[in-house]
Scaffold this active site. Structure first.
Site, mmCIF file in Angstrom:
data_model
loop_
_atom_site.group_PDB
_atom_site.id
_atom_site.type_symbol
_atom_site.label_atom_id
_atom_site.label_comp_id
_atom_site.label_asym_id
_atom_site.label_seq_id
_atom_site.Cartn_x
_atom_site.Cartn_y
_atom_site.Cartn_z
ATOM 1 N N LYS A 3 -1.187 11.306 6.382
ATOM 2 C CA LYS A 3 -0.960 10.203 7.323
ATOM 3 C C LYS A 3 -0.227 9.075 6.597
ATOM 4 C CE LYS A 3 -4.033 7.148 7.777
ATOM 5 N NZ LYS A 3 -4.353 5.787 7.313
ATOM 6 N N LYS B 199 0.844 -1.205 0.000
ATOM 7 C CA LYS B 199 0.000 0.000 0.000
ATOM 8 C C LYS B 199 0.879 1.255 0.000
ATOM 9 C CE LYS B 199 -3.581 2.747 0.769
ATOM 10 N NZ LYS B 199 -4.836 2.905 0.070
HETATM 11 N N1 LIG Z 1 -11.525 6.978 2.330
HETATM 12 C C1 LIG Z 1 -10.784 6.439 1.389
HETATM 13 O O1 LIG Z 1 -10.922 6.748 0.193
HETATM 14 C C2 LIG Z 1 -9.749 5.382 1.745
HETATM 15 C C3 LIG Z 1 -9.172 4.637 0.712
HETATM 16 C C4 LIG Z 1 -8.250 3.651 1.023
HETATM 17 C C5 LIG Z 1 -7.873 3.461 2.338
HETATM 18 N N2 LIG Z 1 -8.428 4.225 3.332
HETATM 19 C C6 LIG Z 1 -7.979 3.972 4.711
HETATM 20 O O2 LIG Z 1 -9.014 3.263 5.398
HETATM 21 C C7 LIG Z 1 -9.039 3.651 6.761
HETATM 22 C C8 LIG Z 1 -10.423 4.183 7.110
HETATM 23 O O3 LIG Z 1 -10.718 5.285 6.262
HETATM 24 P P1 LIG Z 1 -12.178 5.960 6.221
HETATM 25 O O4 LIG Z 1 -12.164 6.871 5.057
HETATM 26 O O5 LIG Z 1 -13.218 4.908 6.338
HETATM 27 O O6 LIG Z 1 -12.118 6.822 7.563
HETATM 28 P P2 LIG Z 1 -13.321 7.485 8.388
HETATM 29 O O7 LIG Z 1 -14.525 7.677 7.543
HETATM 30 O O8 LIG Z 1 -12.742 8.664 9.103
HETATM 31 O O9 LIG Z 1 -13.690 6.339 9.465
HETATM 32 C C9 LIG Z 1 -12.809 5.966 10.479
HETATM 33 C C10 LIG Z 1 -13.484 4.903 11.313
HETATM 34 O O10 LIG Z 1 -12.592 4.507 12.352
HETATM 35 C C11 LIG Z 1 -13.208 4.713 13.613
HETATM 36 N N3 LIG Z 1 -12.168 5.106 14.580
HETATM 37 C C12 LIG Z 1 -11.166 6.001 14.388
HETATM 38 N N4 LIG Z 1 -10.394 6.081 15.481
HETATM 39 C C13 LIG Z 1 -10.912 5.218 16.375
HETATM 40 C C14 LIG Z 1 -10.546 4.841 17.694
HETATM 41 N N5 LIG Z 1 -9.483 5.375 18.296
HETATM 42 N N6 LIG Z 1 -11.306 3.926 18.319
HETATM 43 C C15 LIG Z 1 -12.385 3.377 17.713
HETATM 44 N N7 LIG Z 1 -12.773 3.683 16.462
HETATM 45 C C16 LIG Z 1 -12.038 4.599 15.808
HETATM 46 C C17 LIG Z 1 -14.224 5.795 13.387
HETATM 47 O O11 LIG Z 1 -15.223 5.770 14.402
HETATM 48 P P3 LIG Z 1 -16.212 7.038 14.633
HETATM 49 O O12 LIG Z 1 -17.352 6.830 13.678
HETATM 50 O O13 LIG Z 1 -16.611 6.950 16.048
HETATM 51 O O14 LIG Z 1 -15.402 8.278 14.342
HETATM 52 C C18 LIG Z 1 -14.755 5.382 12.015
HETATM 53 O O15 LIG Z 1 -15.647 4.299 12.111
HETATM 54 C C19 LIG Z 1 -7.914 4.678 6.946
HETATM 55 O O16 LIG Z 1 -6.771 4.036 7.407
HETATM 56 C C20 LIG Z 1 -7.712 5.226 5.541
HETATM 57 O O17 LIG Z 1 -6.398 5.713 5.333
HETATM 58 C C21 LIG Z 1 -9.364 5.172 3.059
#
Ligand SMILES: NC(=O)c1ccc[n+]([C@@H]2O[C@H](COP(=O)([O-])OP(=O)(O)OC[C@H]3O[C@@H](n4cnc5c(N)ncnc54)[C@H](OP(=O)(O)O)[C@@H]3O)[C@@H](O)[C@H]2O)c1
Length: 290
Positions: A241, A173
């Protein structure tokens, strides 16, 4: 049908868990820190919501996690009420978070110590890829674990690969993000130059996207870049990040990443412009600003 837990119903996790329930036909229990999201998910898809990661993981054959960064990951896996505390022997922990290779190796050992198995399995394909169940999944871990988990992962993926031992999925990744960083800056410079030259960007892209300069970013992002629209997509904060993880790993393995380091700084400028949640294609906004 397997018993599955999914921890972290964010932009990515919410639809991924949905595919495991609907397309995979699995018995899914979800956990989300903000419980309202877990309730919304069960209203939409059925299944159950648990109040801690450990409770969600109880009795599950496969436990998926998709949270923000290394520390978030530790807090939902190895903490007191983390997933590993609830997992039965023989269960597999699959981490879809983009995190460091170091934390992947740490979780591999922690899972083994409890008689469980672990795969790091970060994804590429963005929100649309998650919603359409066509993500690319880069795995690290043991062959036997991969062979068991792969048919389950297939519910939200178009391409799934085992790249090597624990941490190799995260390293792959990192390569993905290195390749994207320089490419998006090049595309931003091309569009910026084209506008200054007074050319019709749509026409330019229609032609050059079919040649050697074509890319996913060019096909999927040129239109919104040309219109100056960035309020969607893969957030700059997430990219910083990821590039932080990449640059730390490069310091360890001695790789030279001059362009990646520069683009990381450019994303810092975009954050200063207020673009924390803008799509990564907003590198053009930095060039176009007056
Ligand atoms: N978005 C994209 O296009 C994409 C693409 C590829 C990879 N990713 C990767 O996938 C991962 C998730 O991305 P996302 O876009 O889905 O992020 P997001 O929408 O910000 O969601 C993050 C999730 O993690 C939970 N979370 C964060 N910190 C936490 C903690 N300390 N304890 C418990 N739960 C926690 C959040 O809970 P709450 O709802 O309570 O905040 C939420 O459910 C990241 O590592 C990102 O880099 C994202």
């Amino acid at each position: 049908m397997a018993k599955v837990a999914f921890i972290g119903l964010g932009v990515m996790g919410y639809p991924m868990a949905g595919h495991l329930k609907v397309k995979g036909g699995h018995d899914v229990t979800v956990y989300n820190r903000t419980f309202a999201k877990a309730e919304k998910w069960t209203e939409q898809f059925g299944g159950k919501a648990a109040s801690t990661p450990a409770a969600a993981a109880e009795g599950a054959d496969y436990v998926f996690v998709c949270v923000g960064n290394d520390d978030d990951l530790r807090s939902v896996t190895t903490a007191e009420d983390g997933a590993l505390a609830g997992m039965k022997a023989g269960a597999i922990l699959i981490d879809n978070t983009t995190a460091s290779a170091e934390v992947a190796r740490e979780l591999y050992e922690a899972a083994r110590a409890r008689g469980c198995a672990f795969l790091d399995a970060p994804v590429s394909g963005g929100q649309a890829g998650a919603e359409n169940g066509v993500l690319t999944v880069m795995c690290g871990g043991d062959q036997e674990t991969f062979d068991k988990a792969r048919p389950v992962i297939d519910a939200y993926a178009r391409m799934v690969g085992l790249m090597g031992p624990a941490g190799s999925g995260q390293l792959t990744k990192m390569i993905n993000q290195i390749c994207i960083a320089g490419l998006v800056q090049g595309l931003a410079e091309g569009i910026h130059f084209g506008k200054r030259a007074g050319l019709d960007i749509e026409k330019v892209v229609e032609v050059i996207s079919k040649g050697a300069a074509g890319s996913w970013q060019m096909e999927n992002r040129h239109k919104t870049m040309n219109e100056g629209k960035y309020d969607f997509g893969f957030a700059v904060d997430w990219m910083r990040k990821d590039l932080g993880i990449v640059l730390a790993e490069a310091r360890r393995n001695g790789a030279k990443l001059p362009i990646t380091a520069l683009v990381d700084q450019f994303y810092g400028d975009v954050q200063e412009m207020g673009g924390n949640r803008w799509d990564t294609s907003s590198l053009l906004a930095r060039l176009d600003r007056k």
